[in-house]
Design an enzyme around this catalytic site. Structure first.
Site, PDB file in Angstrom:
ATOM      1  CB  THR A  83      -9.273  -0.514  -7.738  1.00 47.30           C
ATOM      2  OG1 THR A  83      -9.218   0.670  -6.978  1.00 47.30           O
ATOM      3  CG2 THR A  83      -8.514  -1.613  -7.023  1.00 47.30           C
TER       4      THR A  83
ATOM      5  N   GLY B 283     -13.718  -1.068  -6.974  1.00 45.47           N
ATOM      6  CA  GLY B 283     -15.015  -0.483  -6.602  1.00 45.47           C
ATOM      7  C   GLY B 283     -15.021   0.257  -5.285  1.00 45.47           C
TER       8      GLY B 283
ATOM      9  CB  SER C 106      -7.219  -0.351   1.376  1.00 48.96           C
ATOM     10  OG  SER C 106      -7.691  -0.977   0.200  1.00 48.96           O
ATOM     11  CB  SER C 107     -12.653  -0.961   0.583  1.00 48.09           C
ATOM     12  OG  SER C 107     -12.989   0.135   1.375  1.00 48.09           O
TER      13      SER C 107
ATOM     14  NE  ARG D 217      -4.146   1.732   1.079  1.00 43.48           N
ATOM     15  CZ  ARG D 217      -5.156   2.065   0.287  1.00 43.48           C
ATOM     16  NH1 ARG D 217      -5.214   1.670  -0.970  1.00 43.48           N
ATOM     17  NH2 ARG D 217      -6.156   2.789   0.759  1.00 43.48           N
TER      18      ARG D 217
ATOM     19  CB  THR E 170      -5.991   0.903  -6.427  1.00 42.48           C
ATOM     20  OG1 THR E 170      -6.840   1.978  -6.786  1.00 42.48           O
ATOM     21  CG2 THR E 170      -5.405   1.185  -5.050  1.00 42.48           C
TER      22      THR E 170
HETATM   23  O1  DON Z   1      -7.981   1.139  -1.425  1.00 44.61           O
HETATM   24  C1  DON Z   1      -9.150   1.393  -1.662  1.00 44.61           C
HETATM   25  O2  DON Z   1     -10.071   0.830  -1.093  1.00 44.61           O
HETATM   26  C2  DON Z   1      -9.492   2.396  -2.739  1.00 44.61           C
HETATM   27  N1  DON Z   1      -8.414   3.316  -2.939  1.00 44.61           N
HETATM   28  C3  DON Z   1      -9.819   1.664  -3.988  1.00 44.61           C
HETATM   29  C4  DON Z   1     -10.371   2.572  -5.057  1.00 44.61           C
HETATM   30  C5  DON Z   1     -11.232   1.805  -5.978  1.00 44.61           C
HETATM   31  O3  DON Z   1     -11.418   0.622  -5.873  1.00 44.61           O
HETATM   32  C6  DON Z   1     -11.934   2.510  -7.037  1.00 44.61           C
HETATM   33  N2  DON Z   1     -12.321   1.512  -8.036  1.00 44.61           N
HETATM   34  N3  DON Z   1     -13.170   1.370  -8.755  1.00 44.61           N
END
Ligand code: DON
Length: 560
Positions: A338, A430, A409-410, A65, A356
Site C-alpha cells: 500500500t 502495512g 480496510s485498515s 475503496r 492500495t
Molecule cells: O486496506 C487494507 O487495509 C489493506 N488492503 C492494505 C494492504 C497493505 O497495507 C499492505 N501494505 N503493506
C-alpha cells in the site's frame, strides 16, 4: 510540501503546487505518478481513501475503496466447502471493482483548480518516456519476477524479455501511457470506454467476476470524517469501510489517561500501555466493523467515547500483559503493499491519501493491452461464515463478502488540527499494522515532542489482539525487551513495519519527513511554494524537506 514514497512522484506534486495547484491537485498528480513509478502499490486498478482538510470549510473524506462485484457471496472463498486461500488472495475472483480513477476525479472536481489533463501529463510522460530505475525499484521488481512469469503481459512490462531489470535501466510502460492518455481526455473511459472493454475482455477470458454493469455502477462515496481528540489536539481520521480511524482514535482515547511523557518514548511502560490499548481496539474492530452500507448498527459513538475508553482502561493491568481470548477472533496474515502521501499547500489546505492494490503488485496481473495491475482487495473480506479458527481465519459476519460491499480496510490517513490550523498529516501502508504505525507517529509528536524526522524514525510497534503477540521493529534495547517479557508480552520482531510519510507544522516550520526504513533510497519529501520564493537554495534532500519564513531557523533544524 509533498511527501510520498518515490522521489519522482513527490516532485510531480511539488511542481503542481508551484503552479498554483491546490493540495488536492498535488495529491491527484502525485497519485497518478505513483501508479507509474511505484507499481507495487501506486495504482489505477486499486482503491483507497482521501482525507482533505481545506484551510476554510469542512474536512471531507472520500472513500474510493474497491467494491465486490454482483457475483460475490459469503461462501465465495470455499471450494467444495473448504476454505481456499489461493482463491481468496490469488484468483481473479479476488479482484474488486477499482475505485482509484473515479475517486481521484471526484476529489479533483470538488477541490481541484488546475486542468485535469495537466495532472495526468507527468504520469503519461513518465510511462511513455520511461524513468531510470533506482536500486530499490529494481530490487522490488526483481524479487517478484518468478510471480510475474505466471502472466505474460506482466512479465513483458516489468522485465527485459524475461531477464530482470537492473538499477540504472529505463522502465518504459507504453500501454500504461496510452491508458493514462485516454483517462486524461475522458476519465470515464476506465468504467465505460476502451479501458473498460480491455478489463472486461480479460475478465471473460480468464474467469473473473467483474461485469460491465459492475464497472458502470462504481461510485466513490463521501463519508463523514471520523473525529476524536487527543490531549487537546483534534484528530481527523478514516471512517468505515476502514477500521483505521476507529482503531487509532480508540487507542488514543485509552492512552490519554496515562502520563506517557513521564514513562518516556520507547519505555517498557509506554509500549505496554500502547499494546494493551491496541489489543482492545482491534478486538472491537473484529466484532463490529465492516462496510457501513451492510452494517447499519456499528456502535461508533460508543466505541469512540471517552467514557468507553475509561471502561477499557479499568481492564488494563499496569504491570502485566492481558490475555487475548483465542476463541473469540483471529486474523489472517498481512501482506504488502500500500502507499501513502501527505500534502500541505501554501494556503494551509491539507490532504492525506492512502491507496492500495492489497498485495505488492496486487494480483500481479497486468490487464492485457491496458498496462496497469489489478488489485486483489477482496482478500480483505473474511474467509467465510463461521470459519474463525485458531489458525488465523475469521468468520465474523460484518465483513463477509457480499455483492456491492466494500471489504474492511485498515488504512489510516489522518490530519491533526491544533488551535484551528493543520498540525500534522500522516499515514502509512502495512495492512493491519497501519493504525499502530500511525499511532506511533502521533504519540511521538504529541507526547514526546519529536520532530517529523524523529517521529518517522522511531521504533514501531503493533498489537492486534490475536495472534496474542507484541510486534516490535528490530533494535529494541535488551532491557526494554526483558521488561516487556517479564510483564508477559510475547514479543515478535520484524525488520521494519510500514512506511510513514509525515508532515508536521511546528515552531513556524513545515517539516516533511519521508520514510526510508524500507529502502534507504526511497521516500521523498519535497518542499515547494515558499521555499521556491526564498533567495536561498530550497531545503530539500531525499529524506527531509522544510518550508519556513525564517530560513536561518529552518537551516539549523535541517542540518541537525
Ligand atoms: O486496506 C487494507 O487495509 C489493506 N488492503 C492494505 C494492504 C497493505 O497495507 C499492505 N501494505 N503493506
Amino acid at each position: 510540501m509533498v511527501v510520498s514514497q518515490e522521489r519522482l512522484a513527490s516532485e510531480v506534486g511539488a511542481q503542481v503546487l508551484r503552479e498554483g495547484g491546490t493540495a488536492v491537485d498535488a495529491a491527484v498528480a502525485t497519485a497518478f505518478a505513483l501508479a507509474v513509478v511505484h507499481p507495487a502499490a501506486g495504482n489505477l486498478g486499486g482503491g483507497g481513501f482521501l482525507l482533505s482538510r481545506p484551510a476554510s470549510g469542512q474536512p471531507t473524506f472520500l472513500d474510493f475503496r474497491e467494491t465486490a462485484p454482483a457475483g460475490a457471496h459469503p461462501r465465495m472463498w470455499l471450494k467444495e466447502g473448504v476454505y481456499d486461500e489461493k482463491l481468496h488472495h490469488e484468483s481473479l475472483a479476488s479482484v474488486g471493482v477499482p475505485g482509484t480513477v473515479a475517486g481521484l476525479r471526484r476529489a479533483w472536481q470538488r477541490e481541484g483548480r488546475l486542468p485535469w489533463a495537466r495532472l495526468l501529463n507527468p504520469a503519461i510522460r513518465l510511462a511513455r518516456e520511461g524513468f531510470v530505475l533506482s536500486e530499490h525499484q529494481a530490487a522490488s521488481l526483481g524479487k517478484q519476477l518468478p510471480e510475474f512469469r505466471r502472466h505474460g503481459p506482466t512479465l513483458a512490462q516489468f522485465s527485459r524479455s524475461g531477464e530482470p531489470l537492473r538499477a540504472g535501466d529505463r522502465l518504459v510502460q507504453r500501454e500504461l501511457a496510452r491508458t493514462l492518455l485516454r483517462l486524461s481526455r475522458n476519465w470515464s473511459d476506465f468504467y465505460r470506454g476502451e479501458t473498460a472493454r480491455l478489463i472486461l475482455r480479460d475478465m471473460r477470458a480468464s474467469g473473473g467476476l467483474i461485469t460491465g454493469a459492475d464497472l458502470r455502477a462504481y461510485r466513490p462515496r463521501w463519508r463523514d470524517v471520523l473525529r476524536g481528540t487527543y490531549r487537546g489536539v483534534e484528530v481527523l481520521a478514516a471512517p468505515p469501510p476502514s477500521s483505521g480511524g476507529q482503531v487509532l482514535i480508540q487507542a488514543l482515547n485509552v492512552l490519554e489517561g496515562y502520563d506517557l511523557r513521564a514513562a518516556g518514548s520507547g519505555s517498557p511502560q509506554a509500549l505496554h500501555l500502547a499494546a494493551e490499548a491496541l489489543r482492545r481496539a482491534f478486538a472491537d474492530r473484529a466484532q463490529h466493523l465492516g462496510d457501513p452500507a451492510f452494517n447499519p448498527g456499528i456502535p461508533m459513538a460508543r466505541l469512540l467515547s471517552k467514557a468507553y475508553a475509561a471502561e477499557l482502561r479499568a481492564t488494563i493491568p499496569l504491570d502485566r500483559a492481558s490475555v487475548s481470548a483465542p476463541d473469540r477472533f483471529a486474523w489472517t496474515r498481512d501482506r504488502p503493499d500500500t502507499t501513502h502521501l501527505s500534502v500541505l499547500d501554501r494556503k494551509g489546505n491539507a490532504v492525506s491519501l492512502t491507496y492500495t492494490l492489497e498485495d505488492s503488485y496486487g494480483l500481479k496481473r497486468i490487464v492485457p493491452g491496458a498496462g496497469f495491475l489489478l488489485n486483489n482487495e477482496l482478500g480483505d473480506f473474511n474467509a467465510g461464515p463461521g470459519l474463525t479458527d485458531a489458525m488465523g481465519l475469521i468468520g465474523t459476519a460484518p465483513n463477509l463478502a457480499q455483492p456491492g460491499k466494500r471489504p474492511l480496510s485498515s488504512m489510516c490517513p489522518v490530519i491533526l488540527v491544533k488551535e484551528g490550523a493543520v498540525f500534522m498529516v500522516a499515514g502509512s501502508p502495512g495492512g493491519r499494522t497501519i493504525p499502530s504505525t500511525v499511532l506511533g507517529t502521533v504519540l511521538g509528536v504529541v507526547d514526546f515532542d519529536l520532530d517529523a524526522r524523529a517521529a518517522v524514525d522511531a521504533l514501531r510497534f503493533h498489537h492486534q489482539w490475536l495472534p496474542d503477540q507484541l510486534q516490535v521493529e528490530r533494535g529494541l534495547p535488551a532491557a526494554v525487551k526483558e521488561a516487556l517479557q517479564a510483564m508477559g508480552h510475547a514479543l515478535t520482531f520484524v525488520k521494519q513495519q510500514g512506511c510513514a510519510q509525515v508532515i508536521l507544522v511546528r515552531n513556524g516550520l513545515v517539516e516533511g519527513a519521508a520514510d526510508t526504513k524500507r529502502w534507504p533510497d526511497s521516500g521523498v519529501a519535497v518542499a515547494s511554494a515558499k521555499a521556491e520564493r526564498q533567495p536561498q537554495r530550497p531545503l530539500i534532500t531525499h529524506r527531509n524537506a522544510l518550508v519556513a519564513t525564517n530560513f536561518k531557523q529552518a537551516e539549523r533544524s535541517f542540518n541537525r
